[in-house]
Motif scaffolding. Structure first.
Motif, PDB file in Angstrom:
ATOM      1  N   VAL A  94       0.860  -1.188   0.000  1.00  0.00           N
ATOM      2  CA  VAL A  94       0.000   0.000   0.000  1.00  0.00           C
ATOM      3  C   VAL A  94       0.892   1.232   0.000  1.00  0.00           C
ATOM      4  O   VAL A  94       1.991   1.223   0.561  1.00  0.00           O
ATOM      5  N   THR A  95       0.424   2.291  -0.633  1.00  0.00           N
ATOM      6  CA  THR A  95       1.201   3.522  -0.744  1.00  0.00           C
ATOM      7  C   THR A  95       0.332   4.745  -0.501  1.00  0.00           C
ATOM      8  O   THR A  95      -0.880   4.726  -0.743  1.00  0.00           O
ATOM      9  N   VAL A  96       0.955   5.792  -0.014  1.00  0.00           N
ATOM     10  CA  VAL A  96       0.407   7.144  -0.125  1.00  0.00           C
ATOM     11  C   VAL A  96       1.441   7.888  -0.956  1.00  0.00           C
ATOM     12  O   VAL A  96       2.545   8.167  -0.480  1.00  0.00           O
ATOM     13  N   ALA A  97       1.092   8.162  -2.197  1.00  0.00           N
ATOM     14  CA  ALA A  97       2.120   8.631  -3.135  1.00  0.00           C
ATOM     15  C   ALA A  97       1.544   9.603  -4.149  1.00  0.00           C
ATOM     16  O   ALA A  97       0.349   9.604  -4.440  1.00  0.00           O
ATOM     17  N   LYS A  98       2.441  10.423  -4.676  1.00  0.00           N
ATOM     18  CA  LYS A  98       2.169  11.195  -5.876  1.00  0.00           C
ATOM     19  C   LYS A  98       3.380  11.047  -6.780  1.00  0.00           C
ATOM     20  O   LYS A  98       4.463  11.565  -6.463  1.00  0.00           O
ATOM     21  N   VAL A  99       3.200  10.344  -7.879  1.00  0.00           N
ATOM     22  CA  VAL A  99       4.296  10.111  -8.817  1.00  0.00           C
ATOM     23  C   VAL A  99       4.146  11.118  -9.954  1.00  0.00           C
ATOM     24  O   VAL A  99       3.386  10.911 -10.902  1.00  0.00           O
ATOM     25  N   MET A 157       5.197   4.055   2.057  1.00  0.00           N
ATOM     26  CA  MET A 157       4.627   2.738   1.747  1.00  0.00           C
ATOM     27  C   MET A 157       4.777   1.752   2.887  1.00  0.00           C
ATOM     28  O   MET A 157       5.641   1.900   3.768  1.00  0.00           O
ATOM     29  N   LEU A 158       3.912   0.733   2.851  1.00  0.00           N
ATOM     30  CA  LEU A 158       3.994  -0.433   3.722  1.00  0.00           C
ATOM     31  C   LEU A 158       3.998  -1.670   2.836  1.00  0.00           C
ATOM     32  O   LEU A 158       3.168  -1.791   1.925  1.00  0.00           O
ATOM     33  N   LEU A 159       4.928  -2.584   3.098  1.00  0.00           N
ATOM     34  CA  LEU A 159       4.990  -3.861   2.385  1.00  0.00           C
ATOM     35  C   LEU A 159       4.703  -4.977   3.386  1.00  0.00           C
ATOM     36  O   LEU A 159       5.422  -5.128   4.385  1.00  0.00           O
ATOM     37  N   ILE A 166       7.340  -4.247   6.165  1.00  0.00           N
ATOM     38  CA  ILE A 166       8.404  -3.287   5.894  1.00  0.00           C
ATOM     39  C   ILE A 166       7.774  -1.901   5.781  1.00  0.00           C
ATOM     40  O   ILE A 166       6.813  -1.694   5.036  1.00  0.00           O
ATOM     41  N   VAL A 167       8.321  -0.984   6.556  1.00  0.00           N
ATOM     42  CA  VAL A 167       7.801   0.372   6.679  1.00  0.00           C
ATOM     43  C   VAL A 167       8.791   1.317   6.019  1.00  0.00           C
ATOM     44  O   VAL A 167       9.982   1.303   6.349  1.00  0.00           O
ATOM     45  N   ALA A 168       8.338   2.150   5.078  1.00  0.00           N
ATOM     46  CA  ALA A 168       9.234   3.082   4.396  1.00  0.00           C
ATOM     47  C   ALA A 168       8.562   4.445   4.266  1.00  0.00           C
ATOM     48  O   ALA A 168       7.529   4.571   3.605  1.00  0.00           O
TER      49      ALA A 168
END
Length: 469
Positions: A94-99, A157-159, A166-168
């Motif tokens: 899952v992501t919180v992102a703006k690409v 993100m979380l993997l 995995i927390v990034a």
């Protein structure tokens, strides 16, 4: 925007995952998703939230989720979580992102023989694109480094892997991320408001660019944090839920301090101070305290059926929703000089309608105080959807009208006290029908947050930032 939640423990995670994810619902209105892992594999569910609530959609699914670890997301962009099987192993993302450079990255991945399976509105799902970048790494940390090095914008993100979470956090820490702990379980989220009712205590603030591995027994650092940070100031001003704390700074505490600071330069003595709910409330309480004028709920959100705002695609319907959920109190307003606080002005249409209603209900004067400086730039970092284009901003439309070029003399429009700044504020005030209008200063915002200016992203106010190549 969006919000994420992850948990891993020694017993079933689904209760904490369900409610923890739901506590991020104020950050998005489009889609929600959950994924859990057990020895039987991954279980995933994704639902559209545009016309209903997260809990309503996911309660019927809960029995199918098994396992002691899981991740969830409230998203204003893609359908997620994404589940991937790769040389790194199986994982959910899952992501919180703006690409911002999505087409460029997509083209590169296609050249390298990748393919994309999930689409959102005819475009590649950006969470899947991020998953593809990760799978090009020699391990998960190397893969996440590839995301940090390739994505312009941001990505937190979380993997969910077969042996932990995995927390990034985004390389520049645009959004906050915190770790919570209770007996026999760990959790991670951007919104610490998710922790208390689930029994978690915040134990660690994830640093910008830092990567951690979460297990039921604790966490280990896989990548050290970056030295630079630019956390979004709008998390405190608007997005954040009042009880949440970012970088050890509470949202409501910031809003009250901001109101007190702004009130020091006030030259109007109103009969009452009120707020446009909900994010204007803390600022109004601070303003009331600073002016020593009573705080009154002159306008109230009708929470039984409008606990949060959905976003209809039709502009007229959006305006109707905005007007229906807020109820003025005529008894408090009639014949009064009212000072109302709001978090920001984007287009101005909703606030204009609110002001008209307040006058219609008998207010003698309406003095509006905005808890942040004028918005003059769109956000390139966290998908602040209300400001995709600067020409949607009432400030830039005025600059365009006055100068014939929306970028002309922009430094003067940014700077309080200049002739152009004062004229812009005066035009906004007249167009929205207010008796008077003032914006907070950037100096007050930074002082109320309490972090050094270089650690806070203020791009939408003054255009300054780093990491925006």
């Amino acid at each position: 925007m969006g919000g994420i939640f992850g948990t891993i423990g020694k017993t079933s995670c689904i209760k904490d995952l369900f409610y923890g994810t739901d506590y991020n619902s104020h950050l998005g209105t489009k889609r929600g998703g959950l994924a859990t892992y057990s020895e039987k594999g991954f279980v995933r569910s994704i639902h559209n939230l545009e016309s209903t609530y997260f809990r309503t959609k996911f309660e019927p699914d809960l029995e199918k989720f098994i396992g002691n670890s899981g991740i969830g997301v409230i998203s204003d962009t893609d359908s997620q979580p994404i589940i991937v099987n790769s040389h790194l192993g199986r994982f959910a993302l899952v992501t919180v992102a703006k690409v911002a450079n999505m087409k460029e990255i997509e083209a590169g991945l296609l050249r390298r023989m990748h393919h994309f399976a999930e689409f959102s509105g005819g475009d590649t799902n950006q969470t899947e694109l991020i998953a593809m970048l990760i799978t090009e790494g020699k391990d998960f940390v190397d893969g996440i480094e590839r995301v940090y090095n390739h994505v312009k914008g941001s990505c937190t993100m979380l993997l969910l892997t077969e042996d932990g979470i995995i927390v990034a956090r985004d390389k520049y820490g645009r959004l906050p991320l915190v770790i919570g702990k209770k007996e026999d379980a760990m959790a991670v989220t951007g919104e610490s408001v998710a922790f208390p009712n689930l029994g978690y205590e915040t134990v660690y603030n994830v640093g910008p660019g830092e990567i951690l591995k979460l297990t039921a027994d604790g966490f280990e650092q896989l990548r050290k944090p970056e030295k630079k940070m630019q956390v979004c100031s709008f998390m405190w001003i608007y997005y954040g839920y009042a009880p949440s704390t970012y970088e050890n700074i509470n949202v409501d505490d910031f809003r009250v301090k901001s109101g007190i600071l702004m009130s020091k330069d006030e030259d109007v003595k109103p009969d009452l101070v009120g707020a446009i709910p909900d994010s204007g409330i803390g600022h109004a309480i601070g303003y009331s305290e600073g002016l020593q004028v009573p705080y009154r709920r002159a306008i109230i959100k009708y929470t039984p059926t409008w606990p949060r705002s959905f976003t209809p695609t039709n502009q007229k319907m959006r305006e109707l929703v905005a007007s229906m959920k807020l109820v003025p109190n005529k008894h408090l307003l009639e014949g009064k000089r009212a000072m109302l606080c709001d978090d920001s002005i984007v287009r101005g249409t909703q606030l204009r309608d609110n002001v008209k209603v307040l006058f219609d209900y008998g207010a003698k004067e309406i003095h509006m105080r905005i808890s942040c400086p004028p918005l003059l730039y769109g956000c390139p970092f966290i998908n602040f959807s209300a400001s995709k284009s600067v020409l949607e901003l009432i400030t830039r439309r005025i600059v365009q009208e006055e100068e014939g070029d929306m970028n002309a003399h922009i430094d003067e429009y940014i700077t309080p006290g200049t002739e152009r700044y004062n004229k812009m504020v005066d035009i906004i005030c007249k167009r929205l029908g207010m008796t008077s209008l003032k914006f907070n200063t950037l100096e007050n915002v930074i002082e109320a947050i309490g972090l050094p200016k270089e650690c806070v992203c203020t791009h939408c106010f003054d255009g300054s930032s780093y990491g925006h190549e």
